[in-house]
Structures are given as structure tokens and as C-alpha cells.
Design a protein around this motif. Structure first.
Motif, PDB file in Angstrom:
ATOM      1  N   ASN A  20      20.140 -42.000  -2.668  1.00  0.00           N
ATOM      2  CA  ASN A  20      19.349 -40.995  -1.957  1.00  0.00           C
ATOM      3  C   ASN A  20      20.225 -40.099  -1.091  1.00  0.00           C
TER       4      ASN A  20
ATOM      5  N   ASN B 107      22.103 -37.588  -3.316  1.00  0.00           N
ATOM      6  CA  ASN B 107      21.233 -36.584  -3.921  1.00  0.00           C
ATOM      7  C   ASN B 107      20.760 -35.549  -2.906  1.00  0.00           C
TER       8      ASN B 107
ATOM      9  N   THR C 145      21.849 -31.622  -2.874  1.00  0.00           N
ATOM     10  CA  THR C 145      20.769 -30.635  -2.966  1.00  0.00           C
ATOM     11  C   THR C 145      20.888 -29.598  -1.860  1.00  0.00           C
TER      12      THR C 145
ATOM     13  N   GLN D 244      28.885 -36.568 -10.105  1.00  0.00           N
ATOM     14  CA  GLN D 244      28.094 -35.703  -9.234  1.00  0.00           C
ATOM     15  C   GLN D 244      28.974 -34.922  -8.262  1.00  0.00           C
TER      16      GLN D 244
ATOM     17  N   PRO E  73      22.742 -31.304  -8.719  1.00  0.00           N
ATOM     18  CA  PRO E  73      22.219 -32.581  -8.220  1.00  0.00           C
ATOM     19  C   PRO E  73      21.360 -33.303  -9.253  1.00  0.00           C
ATOM     20  N   SER E  74      21.664 -34.575  -9.428  1.00  0.00           N
ATOM     21  CA  SER E  74      20.906 -35.431 -10.344  1.00  0.00           C
ATOM     22  C   SER E  74      20.989 -36.854  -9.812  1.00  0.00           C
ATOM     23  N   PRO E  75      19.868 -37.554  -9.663  1.00  0.00           N
ATOM     24  CA  PRO E  75      19.891 -38.900  -9.074  1.00  0.00           C
ATOM     25  C   PRO E  75      20.830 -39.840  -9.833  1.00  0.00           C
TER      26      PRO E  75
ATOM     27  N   SER F  83      19.339 -38.781 -15.996  1.00  0.00           N
ATOM     28  CA  SER F  83      20.802 -38.761 -15.937  1.00  0.00           C
ATOM     29  C   SER F  83      21.426 -39.713 -16.940  1.00  0.00           C
TER      30      SER F  83
END
Length: 595
Positions: free
Chosen positions: A391, A394, A398, A512, A542-544, A594
Motif C-alpha cells: 500500500n 502504490n 500514485t 515499480q 503505479p500497479s499494486p 500485475s
């Protein structure tokens, strides 16, 4: 007169004490590598009477973490695992399945290899005791030990546990002659076998065990010393009643006893097929081992029998033997014989390899027993990996993408003063993590990194960069941008420090952060130093990288099952409501994009 000389070489018996001391000075325990920079770590050679379970995955994960850490240190690592495939118990298991012993072994070995792949185990050597090179080495070692006068034939009568593959003393059984480990009755047998003169090495083994660096954790040392001081007794190294095994070289009516057979797999496994087993070949292949990772129930064989065998053969001793604790369920050791195993395949399929690796090494102090709870597993992994890493990464990326075009706004090596709280914390926690890995105190290493990530989240909450971007001055917005990059640098450091434990997650973090694969492949522990991100560096969209573990529970008490060839498995219990996850994909539905 002596028989044909073995190619293994070695020192005379009268010099074995000096040889032992010299070899152990050169090869330190877990806390270090050999003088030449080599580091060799082994798992137990797993007995293939049934399919692997979490109790076999646990030490393999630990050994893998050590191997990965020492590779980051730039050492020449030899990580050996494998299977012990001979003995009465194997023959009985094969018969029960209607297979030949070799067919049975082949199918179970495939299950082990499939599980190791799913758990991201980076072994360098996988030895099978049914391989020709292993039989050749065992024959060589036996020749050397025979020439020392350390083998003789005698009758033995007593109570035998098929599960342990050993005779038991009265005090090692309950009043009904049951083995406490397998909770099954021992069988009364009388056999004429070949014996190894363990008693001849009483003083050397006692001196070895008196060194607190050899047996780890040190709490286990006193138990072995007590056993040793009661007087070491010669032990059987052959069986006349077992056909499935290596034929005893000087008496083909006997097969080599499973322990004298299997322990030598630590030697044969390092050699390539076709390599003549010799002292020189073993040394160049990574022997002696820096450490053996084994369960505490087989510590006696590795810390007493095995060193004596090596002394007799004139070979160097391992640096240390680490006896880890048991994984328990309902207060009992997990084991195939008891049918209370935890299926690691079900956990990996539902939650991913990194979650499994992380939990068992963080929550169970290595060397102590530990119980498993799936709810606790979820809570721990969600807090540390989903929240503090997934979290935080990400939301930071973002904000950076939205307000700074996804670019790092300053050179992180110089953007903050050296005494900045997070710079100092990162330096200190990385040092603590290093110390933890070196001592096999994996929980300490992981906790150091978890604390660092927690402070990163706390820093975001205190600075509130989103507020500055929304209504702050130019200076406040610049400060907010620097705060984001500070957190990203902290996460880069943490990903390096966690790389031995969560290799797939760390790679997703690096992706990332916009680090190219070639740079990631070349990472060393030095890259955990603060200051890697440079001004103008572009991060990825951004990608978890790690979602919360949720959905239906997937574990339940596993009933005893026959081993079978791995074909992707069958039912593993009710599956969590998440997509399939493996060592290279994220573990939850919200991260499926992802994968």
C-alpha cells in the motif's frame, strides 16, 4: 596389509584431532564463510516415503534465505538439497502403492522438485541417493573407513523402529515399546550387521561438542554433550534384511544402512556425474559445508555420527550444524507418519510463495518450535507486506505520477542530511538485518526491515504530502515531492534487505521503481545503502505489488495420503477467493492485473 587405497585421501588416525581443529578454523559457522569466500549450506536429504509437507519446506526455505543472502555478499555459494531414497520404509511405501521402489522414489522426487520451484527455492545441487555417483562415493568412503579398522561385524539384538530406521534403547521408548516420534510399536529384531567404531572417536566428538560454535542453537549442545559423556556406542552401518539400498562392497548380502548411506549425500551431491570422488574434487566443489540445516530430531546423527565418519575417512568437518525446531499442530510435531501435516502447496497456491516464506521465518524463531494458525498468517502478512510495503509503495507512486510526472526529484544520496531520521534508521536497520541473516536469526532480520517500512508509512502520515500538493506553496510542494522520493528510496533499501526472504515481491518493487532487470540481477548487499535513486529517474506506472490476503480459509488437517506423481495436484481443500498465485505473481485478487 591394507586394502586398495581410497582416492579420498586424509590424515592418519593419530592426527585426526589436529585435522579436525584445522578444518573447523578454516570454515566458520553460519556467521561467516570459508576463507576463500565459499559458503555451502545444506538441507536435510528428505526421506521419500511420502509427499513433502510444510515440515520439509520450512528448513528448505531457511537454507534458501541463507544462500540468497550470501550470494548478495558476493560469496561462492553452494546450496545443496535432495532426497534420501533407500531403506526398508521406502520399500514398504512402494509396495503399498504397487510400484517398484525406484518408481516410487521418482514420483515423490518430482513432488519435491515441483514444490521447491513453487516456493522459489534457488538450490544449486539436488542429490538423489539412488544416483550412480552417490553409490560410487559411498563405496569410496567405506573403503577408507574399512582401511582405518573402523568397521567390524557383530550380532545385535534389540527393539527397532522402522520409521526412524534405528534400534532404540529402553529409555527411548514408552512402557509399551512405542517410538515417541512415530507413536508406533518398535519391532524386536536380532541381526548380524557391520558396525562403525563410533566409540573410538569419543574424545574427539566430546571436544567438538564442547565448542559452542559447532552445534546451534547452543541450547541443543548440552543435550548432545550429556549423551556423548554417557559413552558413545558403535552403530550398525549395514542391514542383511533390507534389499533396497547400496550393496555393502565387501559383503553383497548386506546393504548399506540408510544413515551411513544418506549422510554421504552431502559429499556426492556436490560432485558432477562422472567426477572421481577425491579430496581435491570435494574441496573445489564446496566441501566442507559451512552449515547443515536439519531438524532437531536428527541432530544426533549430524553432530555425532557424521563428524566421526568424516574423521575416520580423513575429511574436513562442517562448520556448524543447526537443529531447527518443529512445526506443530495441536501440540504435536508435523509429520507424514502422524498424518497431521500442513500442505504447503495449498498455501502457495492461495497466497503466493513470498507470503509463506515471510510468515514462517518471521513468526517462528529459528531453532524453536512454532505452531501454525491461518488467521495469524493472514494478519501478519497483511500488516507487513500488504500494508507497509504494498500500500505504501502504490500510494506513493500514485502521488508521484500525478504531481511530479513519476520522476524522482532529487539525488537521494545527497538530498537529505546524513543525520536525517530516515537515513540513520535505514542504515541501522540494514545493519541489524545483516546481523540477523548471518546468525540465522531470520525473525530479527525481518523485524528490522518491517520496522523501517513502518517508519516510512508513519513519515507519510506525518508529512501529508497530498495536502501540500492540493493547497500548499511552491516550497511546500517541493518538500512534499522530496518526502515521496524519500519513501521510495526507503522502499528500495527495504526491498534489497528483504530480497533473501521475499525474492518475487522485491523484484516487483524494483520494477515499480523503474529499475531494469539487468540492474536487479546484479544487486549486492551494498545496494542496501541509502542513495540509490537519482534525480530524473523515471518510475513505472503505479500497479499494486501485494494485495491483502482474504477470502475462504484454505488449510485444514491433512489426512495421511499416498505419494503420487506431481501433476499440478488435486483438491487441496476449499480455496480462497483469489486467483492462482505462484513464486512470480502477486497473491490476491486486487493484484491480478500485475501478474
Amino acid at each position: 596389509a591394507t586394502a586398495a587405497v581410497s582416492t579420498l585421501g586424509g590424515t592418519p588416525v593419530q592426527r585426526r584431532v589436529a585435522s579436525s581443529a584445522a578444518s573447523r578454523r578454516r570454515f566458520r559457522p553460519i556467521a561467516g564463510a570459508a576463507a576463500d569466500g565459499a559458503f555451502t549450506v545444506t538441507t536435510p536429504l528428505y526421506y521419500v516415503n511420502a509427499a513433502p509437507h510444510m515440515g520439509s519446506a520450512y528448513p528448505t526455505i531457511a537454507a534458501d534465505v541463507l544462500a540468497r543472502f550470501h550470494r548478495l555478499q558476493g560469496r561462492d555459494v553452494h546450496f545443496l538439497t535432495g532426497t534420501d531414497e533407500h531403506g526398508e520404509k521406502i520399500a514398504l511405501a512402494a509396495e503399498a502403492r504397487g510400484l517398484s521402489p525406484q518408481e516410487h522414489c521418482d514420483s515423490v522426487v518430482q513432488e519435491y522438485k515441483s514444490l521447491w520451484e513453487a516456493l522459489n527455492i534457488s538450490y544449486d545441487h539436488f542429490v538423489r541417493t539412488t544416483e550412480p555417483k552417490h553409490a560410487e562415493l559411498v563405496t569410496e568412503v567405506l573403503a577408507r573407513v574399512w582401511d582405518k579398522g573402523d568397521i567390524y561385524k557383530a550380532d545385535y539384538e534389540g527393539w527397532y523402529c522402522v520409521g526412524c530406521e534405528e534400534f532404540k534403547d529402553e529409555k527411548e521408548m514408552d512402557e509399551h515399546k512405542n517410538c515417541p516420534t512415530h507413536q508406533k510399536p518398535c519391532l524386536h529384531r536380532k541381526e548380524g550387521n557391520y558396525f562403525f567404531r563410533l566409540s573410538r572417536y569419543q574424545s574427539e566428538i566430546e571436544a567438538l561438542l564442547s565448542d559452542d560454535a559447532f552445534v546451534q542453537p547452543s541450547s541443543r549442545r548440552n543435550e548432545l554433550l550429556t549423551l556423548c559423556r554417557e559413552g558413545l556406542r558403535d552403530f550398525s552401518i549395514s542391514r542383511a534384511t533390507v534389499d533396497w539400498g547400496i550393496k555393502f562392497p565387501r559383503d553383497p548380502d548386506h546393504t548399506v544402512y540408510v544413515w551411513f548411506d544418506a549422510l554421504n549425500g552431502y559429499l556426492s551431491g556436490l560432485l558432477s556425474e562422472g567426477t572421481q570422488p577425491s579430496s581435491e574434487a570435494l574441496a573445489s566443489a564446496g566441501w566442507p559445508a559451512s552449515t547443515h540445516i536439519i531438524g532437531k530430531d536428527i541432530l544426533r546423527f549430524h553432530a555425532i555420527y557424521w563428524p566421526a565418519m568424516l574423521l575416520s575417512a580423513g575429511l574436513p568437518l562442517p562448520g556448524s550444524v543447526y537443529g531447527h525446531g518443529f512445526l506443530t499442530k495441536d501440540g504435536l510435531k508435523m509429520g507424514k507418519s502422524l498424518g497431521n501435516v500442513l500442505d504447503p502447496t495449498a498455501l502457495v497456491r492461495a497466497y503466493g510463495a513470498d507470503a509463506v516464506r515471510f510468515y514462517f521465518l518471521k513468526e517462528i524463531i529459528f531453532g524453536q518450535d512454532g505452531d501454525f494458525s491461518e488467521q495469524r498468517f493472514r494478519d501478519v502478512v497483511n500488516a507487513a507486506l500488504a500494508n507497509n510495503i504494498g500500500n505504501m509503495l502504490n500510494r506513493t507512486l500514485t502521488l508521484l505520477a500525478k504531481n511530479c510526472g513519476g520522476e524522482v526529484v532529487a539525488d537521494m544520496a545527497t538530498a537529505l542530511p546524513e543525520d536525517h531520521e530516515l537515513v540513520v534508521l535505514a542504515r541501522d536497520q540494514v545493519a541489524l538485518a545483516k546481523q540477523g541473516y548471518e546468525r540465522a536469526a531470520f525473525h530479527d532480520a525481518i523485524e528490522a526491515v518491517v520496522l523501517l517500512c513502518s517508519k516510512g508509512n508513519q513519515h507519510l502520515d506525518e508529512v501529508k504530502p497530498w495536502s501540500a500538493f492540493k493547497s500548499g506553496s511552491d516550497a511546500e510542494r517541493a518538500s512534499a515531492a522530496l518526502a515521496l522520493c524519500t519513501v521510495l528510496e526507503l522502499l528500495r533499501v527495504a526491498a534489497v534487505a528483504l530480497l533473501p526472504v521475499t525474492p518475487a515481491l522485491s523484484r516487483r518493487v524494483f520494477e515499480q521503481l523503474g529499475l531494469p532487470p539487468v540492474q536487479v540481477d546484479g544487486l549486492t548487499w551494498a545496494d542496501a545503502a541509502w542513495g540509490g535513486l537519482k534525480k530524473g529517474h523515471a518510475t513505472a506506472a503505479p500497479s499494486p505489488v501485494f494485495g491483502r490476503l482474504e477470502g475462504d480459509m484454505v488449510t485444514e488437517a491433512a489426512a495421511p495420503k499416498e505419494a503420487k506423481p506431481a501433476k499440478g495436484g488435486g483438491k487441496q481443500g476449499k480455496k480462497a477467493k483469489q486467483p492462482k498465485a505462484d513464486a512470480d505473481t502477486a497473491p490476491a485478487a486486487e493484484v491480478a492485473q500485475s501478474a
